[in-house]
Design a protein around this motif. Structure first.
Motif: not given
Length: 542
Positions: A39-40, A329-331, A353-354, A379-385
């Motif tokens: 997921d890089g 709303v959820a990712v 997501g990833q 967001p359910n992902n640290k990279n989307i917050i």
């Protein structure tokens, strides 16, 4: 060849070339992910962000520098994906703010000042800036450019010295962040920024070599598109977008004039160019009212009813037409996980997501579709917050972001939601619930690496607990066992839920689950098909 000023035409060409250089090298940037998991996506996110900046810059008629940089800033904001994309969009935003109104060109000093303002804006966008990242590389580059601009009027010479310094700073990032040193990589975001700056410099040095292709380069297929769940009946059918170009456009007045014609209204821009988006049943009236303020261009009218008929047919019907006070709303990615989130009260799903980080515009469009005045985003992902946080500034609705960093945290937040409470109480309770869940993930190594003194080979199975790599093996069931036992050592009672990815069967997970139940009688084990890609298993314990 000395270059002492940059006008709008040259800036646009340099921006286009920078985007091309980053796009060609995005896999290099992606490969610098600290964890060797698949997921890089730093390079991909930065590239997609800049591509949208280029798209908006191309739309500007004429070569006015200020209008071009403002358009690029807007495009980068709407296209921002992931933390790296958001930071990059803030660099664009600050840079645009640093270019004075009415400017047709900037000199070396003005370029340096604008770049420095971009860095300041990027630092403000991050709650806890960390040194050894793209922020460090950008700050050091800006400081060097300012220093050189005091000595020379030659922008090319100054950029060459700035780039040389920035590369040295990038090489030192492993010394600033031990996690980079252990993984044997430099910061991915910083590397992406270097590619952009290199492309910009190449364009200034060799403008004849980068004649703009009017057809543009086709972007890679974007998998970050949105999927709207729970679309039942559209009150307004036509999604209408346009650009208004004129003199002294009163944005507030224009907004009040078109607001009665629909919903999901978004107007942004300056007093000479404005972008308008609205959902309406009368696109002709929108155009007529906008026409009073100037010339119209880039007019786009989509029939959302036709676009979403299949979703409408397949979505459950509401029992009444009462508008909910709050919409969630959820990712989410994976058909099984989507169904789980819907069943737990999620009103709208954004596919992502990833490796599939939705853009600011993706999230904003879904938020603006909702009828509720209050919106809670998971967001359910640290990279989307960080991307979700940008939407709070752009929507007219009351948007709240519960900073869920994983699917298990998202589910825990949903469990804490109580429709009888106020939105503020729910946001607080949902955020507190995140502390109660331990998240585990089983995936594979996308490249050779080294972690905590252990060599990792491409294809190895990895077990990760709350971001910490704790297991490496060749058998995913064995890694799953080790991961669960590690989680159970932190909490030997509660509910353990295993979500199976698209590549594994329920039976495989249930076998491990039965063993866990025998070993830990106080832990209740549940197994579901999540159908997520890349991650064989997602595990929660709460």
């Amino acid at each position: 060849m000395a270059v002492e000023k940059i006008d709008g035409a040259l800036f646009r060409k340099a921006l286009i070339h920078s985007s091309r250089i980053l796009k060609r090298n995005k896999k290099v940037v992606d490969s610098l992910n600290v964890y060797p998991v698949p997921d890089g996506d730093t390079g991909t996110n930065m590239s997609l962000t800049v591509e949208q900046a280029v798209e908006e810059a191309r739309k500007v008629k004429g070569d006015n520098l200020k209008r071009i940089v403002d358009a690029a800033a807007w495009g980068s904001l709407m296209g921002a994906r992931g933390n790296s994309g958001v930071i990059l969009s803030q660099l664009f935003r600050g840079f645009a703010a640093g270019v004075p109104a009415g400017k047709d060109w900037i000199n070396a000093q003005e370029l340096a000042v604008a770049f420095k303002k971009g860095v300041d804006e990027a630092y403000r966008a991050v709650l806890r800036p960390v040194e050894g990242t793209i922020l460090t590389v950008a700050r050091e580059a800006a400081d060097k450019l300012l220093a050189e601009a005091k000595r020379s009027k030659d922008i090319v010479e100054n950029l060459e010295k700035m780039l040389d310094h920035a590369r040295k700073v990038l090489d030192k990032t492993p010394e600033m962040l031990s996690i980079l040193k252990e993984a044997g990589v430099v910061d991915a975001g910083g590397k992406g920024l270097i590619f952009l700056l290199e492309g910009f410099l190449q364009a200034l040095k060799n403008p004849a070599l980068i004649e703009e292709d009017e057809t543009g380069e086709s972007a890679d297929p974007v998998e970050q598109g949105t999927v709207r769940a729970d679309i039942r009946e559209l009150e307004y059918i036509y999604c209408t977008e346009l650009i208004v170009e004129g003199r002294e456009i009163d944005i507030d007045a224009l907004k009040s004039q078109v607001m009665p014609l629909g919903d999901s209204l978004l107007i942004t821009g300056m007093n000479n160019v404005v972008k308008l988006h609205i959902h309406t049943n009368h696109p002709g009236e929108v155009l007529e009212r906008a026409l009073k303020w100037g010339e119209l261009s880039k007019i786009k009218v989509d029939n959302m009813k036709l676009q979403h008929e299949e979703f409408v047919r397949s979505s459950p019907q509401q029992e009444d037409d009462k508008v909910k006070d709050t919409t969630i709303v959820a990712v989410v990615s994976g058909e099984g996980l989507k169904e789980i989130f819907k069943s737990m009260g999620t009103d709208a799903i954004i596919e992502g997501g990833q490796t599939m980080n939705p853009s600011t515009e993706n999230i904003l469009s879904v938020v603006n579709e909702q009828k509720s005045p209050n919106i809670i985003i998971l967001p359910n992902n640290k990279n989307i917050i960080l991307t979700a946080e940008q939407v709070k500034k752009l929507s007219d609705k009351n948007v709240y972001v519960v900073p869920t960093r994983s699917i298990p945290q998202g589910i825990s937040a949903l469990l804490a939601h109580n429709p009888l409470l106020s939105v503020e109480e729910n946001v607080n309770n949902m955020s507190e619930a995140l502390k109660n869940v331990i998240t585990g993930e089983v995936t594979f190594a996308a490249r050779d690496s080294r972690w905590n003194g252990t060599d990792i080979k491409e294809g190895d199975i990895l077990g990760i607990v709350d971001g910490e790599l704790i297991a490496i093996g060749t058998d995913r069931s064995e890694v799953l066992r080790e991961l669960i036992y590690k989680m159970a050592s932190k909490r030997d009672s509660g509910v353990l839920t295993i979500y199976c990815g698209e590549a594994v069967s329920l039976e495989e997970a249930e076998e491990v689950g039965n063993e866990v139940s025998e070993k830990y009688p106080d832990i209740e084990v549940e197994v579901y098909k999540g159908d997520q890609s890349l991650y064989y298993y997602i595990v929660s314990l709460e």
